[in-house]
Design a protein around this motif. Sequence first.
Motif, mmCIF file in Angstrom:
data_model
loop_
_atom_site.group_PDB
_atom_site.id
_atom_site.type_symbol
_atom_site.label_atom_id
_atom_site.label_comp_id
_atom_site.label_asym_id
_atom_site.label_seq_id
_atom_site.Cartn_x
_atom_site.Cartn_y
_atom_site.Cartn_z
ATOM 1 N N SER A 175 -5.479 -4.334 -14.863
ATOM 2 C CA SER A 175 -6.408 -5.164 -13.873
ATOM 3 C C SER A 175 -5.788 -4.904 -12.479
ATOM 4 O O SER A 175 -6.283 -5.686 -11.676
ATOM 5 C CB SER A 175 -6.080 -6.581 -14.392
ATOM 6 O OG SER A 175 -4.820 -6.827 -14.253
ATOM 7 N N GLY A 176 -5.246 -3.686 -12.128
ATOM 8 C CA GLY A 176 -5.091 -3.406 -11.121
ATOM 9 C C GLY A 176 -6.369 -2.990 -10.058
ATOM 10 O O GLY A 176 -7.235 -3.141 -10.662
ATOM 11 N N PRO A 177 -5.877 -2.341 -8.817
ATOM 12 C CA PRO A 177 -7.252 -2.123 -7.968
ATOM 13 C C PRO A 177 -7.527 -0.609 -8.468
ATOM 14 O O PRO A 177 -6.750 0.157 -9.082
ATOM 15 C CB PRO A 177 -6.454 -1.711 -6.793
ATOM 16 C CG PRO A 177 -4.867 -1.482 -6.881
ATOM 17 C CD PRO A 177 -4.724 -2.421 -8.120
ATOM 18 N N ASP A 178 -8.681 -0.007 -8.276
ATOM 19 C CA ASP A 178 -9.258 1.128 -8.524
ATOM 20 C C ASP A 178 -8.998 2.091 -7.263
ATOM 21 O O ASP A 178 -8.409 2.991 -7.562
ATOM 22 C CB ASP A 178 -10.817 1.372 -8.767
ATOM 23 C CG ASP A 178 -11.033 0.546 -10.027
ATOM 24 O OD1 ASP A 178 -10.267 0.428 -11.080
ATOM 25 O OD2 ASP A 178 -12.150 -0.228 -10.142
ATOM 26 N N VAL A 179 -9.270 1.505 -6.137
ATOM 27 C CA VAL A 179 -9.000 2.061 -4.784
ATOM 28 C C VAL A 179 -8.140 1.112 -3.997
ATOM 29 O O VAL A 179 -8.297 0.033 -4.057
ATOM 30 C CB VAL A 179 -10.245 2.388 -4.290
ATOM 31 C CG1 VAL A 179 -10.117 3.076 -2.762
ATOM 32 C CG2 VAL A 179 -11.263 3.291 -4.949
ATOM 33 N N PHE A 180 -7.244 1.769 -3.448
ATOM 34 C CA PHE A 180 -6.203 0.887 -2.909
ATOM 35 C C PHE A 180 -5.641 1.713 -1.478
ATOM 36 O O PHE A 180 -5.330 2.708 -1.493
ATOM 37 C CB PHE A 180 -4.809 0.384 -3.538
ATOM 38 C CG PHE A 180 -4.032 1.385 -4.042
ATOM 39 C CD1 PHE A 180 -4.316 2.035 -5.215
ATOM 40 C CD2 PHE A 180 -3.061 1.492 -3.498
ATOM 41 C CE1 PHE A 180 -3.450 3.085 -5.801
ATOM 42 C CE2 PHE A 180 -1.965 2.318 -3.979
ATOM 43 C CZ PHE A 180 -2.278 3.327 -5.015
ATOM 44 N N GLU A 181 -5.267 1.078 -0.494
ATOM 45 C CA GLU A 181 -4.428 1.697 0.588
ATOM 46 C C GLU A 181 -3.127 1.497 0.368
ATOM 47 O O GLU A 181 -2.630 0.559 -0.115
ATOM 48 C CB GLU A 181 -5.263 0.950 2.084
ATOM 49 C CG GLU A 181 -4.672 -0.526 2.238
ATOM 50 C CD GLU A 181 -5.154 -0.903 3.424
ATOM 51 O OE1 GLU A 181 -5.694 -0.031 4.204
ATOM 52 O OE2 GLU A 181 -4.399 -2.182 3.858
ATOM 53 N N TYR A 182 -2.298 2.421 0.933
ATOM 54 C CA TYR A 182 -0.881 2.283 0.777
ATOM 55 C C TYR A 182 -0.272 3.041 1.975
ATOM 56 O O TYR A 182 -0.613 4.081 2.494
ATOM 57 C CB TYR A 182 -0.357 3.011 -0.389
ATOM 58 C CG TYR A 182 0.984 2.402 -1.112
ATOM 59 C CD1 TYR A 182 0.956 1.131 -1.565
ATOM 60 C CD2 TYR A 182 2.234 3.033 -0.672
ATOM 61 C CE1 TYR A 182 2.039 0.415 -1.987
ATOM 62 C CE2 TYR A 182 3.336 2.167 -0.968
ATOM 63 C CZ TYR A 182 3.231 1.047 -1.793
ATOM 64 O OH TYR A 182 4.398 0.280 -2.197
ATOM 65 N N GLY A 183 0.956 2.288 2.507
ATOM 66 C CA GLY A 183 1.765 2.942 3.797
ATOM 67 C C GLY A 183 2.021 4.378 3.929
ATOM 68 O O GLY A 183 2.906 4.606 3.013
#
Lengths: 325, 437
Positions: B107-115
């Motif tokens: 149920s996590g993101p499909d697309v996500f930003e990460y540092g």
Amino acid sequence: MAEPTVTGAVSSAAAASGARPASPRRKWTDSPHLWFWVFVGPFVAGLLVFIVIPILWSVWLSFYDARNTVTPTHFVGLQNYSRMLGDSAFRSSLVTFVLFAVFIVPTTFVLSLGLAVLVNGVTRGKAFFRSVFFLPTACSYVVAAMIWRHSLFGGTAAGMVNTVLGWLGAAPIAWLSVVHPPWYWLVLVTVRLWLQVGFFMVLFLAALQRVPQQLYEAAALDGATGWKAFRYITFPQLRATSTAVLMLLLVNAFQAFDEFYNVLSTTGGYPPYARPPLVYLFNIALGNGQDFGDGSAGAVILTLIIAIFALLQGRLTGIGRRDSA
Amino acid sequence: MFSIMKRYSTVGTPSRRQLLAAGGGILAAGALAACGGNTGRSSGGGGTGGTGGGSGTISQWYHQYGEAGTEQAVKRYAAAYKKATVQVQWIPGNYDQKSAAALLTASGPDVFEYGNGPTIDMITGKQVVDLTELYGAAKSDFTASLLDRMTWKGKIYGIPQVVDMQLFVYRKSMLQKAGVQPPETLDDLITAAAKLTTGKVKGLFLGNDGGAGILAGPVLWSSGHDYLTSDNQPDFANADVASALGKFHDLFTSGHLLLGAPTDWSDPGAITSGLTAIQWTGLWNFPMLQDKLGDDFGVLPFPAIGGSGKPSVPVGAYASCVSAKAKDVDAAKAFVKWLWVDQTADQLDFAQSYGFHVPSRASLIAKATKLKSGEAKTAAGYLKTYGHPQTPLLWSPKSATTMTDAVDKIVRSGANPTSSLAGVAKTVQAELKRIGG
């Protein structure tokens, strides 16, 4: 529902089933098992899902290489344990935490007992003092930590404590920045005392009110008043409460997380000072580390230490009280 | 970790009960994952966007940007995407932890930003997918050092959205009054801090921890070293770095550093409220600095250290990544390509219209009008000349914690720099061996 009675659930259930043993009208809702499970079931389920299964899962994880996964496949035996025990930061966090417990448990105990005796002794406004000292218990650890960090112990001259120091002509102290001397402990200890002392004071107050008055009268005839009365009557009479309070305090000390995290965490993370094991493990497993193997191994080690402490304390308090009683 | 982008995350407050009832934080995540563990993903890699027309919903995660309008902007970009419905999740608080934990579940993101792109363990743990093919011809337009930071074994795992940097900001008027020139070397900086300290104003602000959280990278680069050498060996356990860090301990005890300020270095509060004359902070604070100080501020890189050093600035970028557990990986990749490669107008809008960032592509930097004048232009110049990606890809979270701990102990408690750095090198070598093998 079976007819409710005031004579106790067991007898009413027996009476209900005895009165109409073969009633064709007996409904499925009459079964005591049903109601047992309706009321107990959710808690058992919660306990299983949120406590028992995660603990077992965590123990299982501690034997695996579980980076960025909680369903690992690579068994590594005791490697995680040896790595955690070899990790000087983890060891130092364990030491921090034991020292903290050794300090905070007796301090809170003595302060709350002292406060209880004082409040118990006042003749007017007892309810007022009781409420005033108890109120901080209702405050969240996080909120209190924020107030301590930003208002009371703000590091600039505008911080509350620094303002008072300024009146006395002292230079402002950056409480959470300076590490020699470790002023941050003052912040951490005072916030915890403020939050906890009132609660344990109330427990002691309740116990104090149950000490039979005639004991004091008899002792007074023998010349035992003041400190002697406290030493030979009050304190032994509080044995059961004291043991419970010590146990609760120990558990609380070992759970150190909230105020530590909220007082000391910065943009750069958590500093290597006053870092309790829970904070360290949190960062390993749930922080950027996402290393559930090492984190779980650390959690198991921690659990063992807590168990040893609890057993030791049970032994010591048990024996000590029996001797003095 | 000292991610450049940590600026808006407030100190997190994990629920006491969750964390502690079971005797360790790990346990809660176990339960979390248990819930997602047997939730099968609908249609694995089969239908490429063919199922039922719109191929369902793509869930996209952002951390909470502090500037007004950013959330509306990213939702607007997402709404304009025609091939699928994109649901934007705006995540306040501990974003790194939340997104990393969510990647464990379906149920996590499909697309996500990460540092700075996904962590090395996300890549080797196959939590994120290879995005190399999405770049196409645009690859050479992106800042090369940032792409290197996100590349593992020849594959690129993120697409930089915008670039951020950290640098020194100083009050021109205060320096003038004290007769101090903007410092060009570390020794100049230390002298300036002393001269600028008067009464309640301190000369320099490096953060409430005396710089422990931010110094590692800049000290390494400015003294001619780095976290790792080009062949991935520790490059910090040496006399240059040790002596530079030792100077920061002296500075910490000198009384010339601002400590215990109401806001930390990532916020411009300390310098705008006149508590300090020089502050380490981020480019993202430019709008606020201009608003509060007008023309009365200048910018500086981290000064050179010793004879062989050159000034430096840390550069970071939030990068868009695709979760390997995405409901439809191909659809998610198509959306990322659309937004962060093709939609150049949106990318420029995102970098310039809300916060103050530098676009991640040369063609857009050329179009960024706000970077063409004044201190912003100077800062953009530093980025180009002195910029270093914040940390190398192989700098694992464990290495980062060990390094930050060591720097903190050197700077604040006066631990021996040489032996501390040697200790860090040991941990880092073990981590490198683990990742490499």
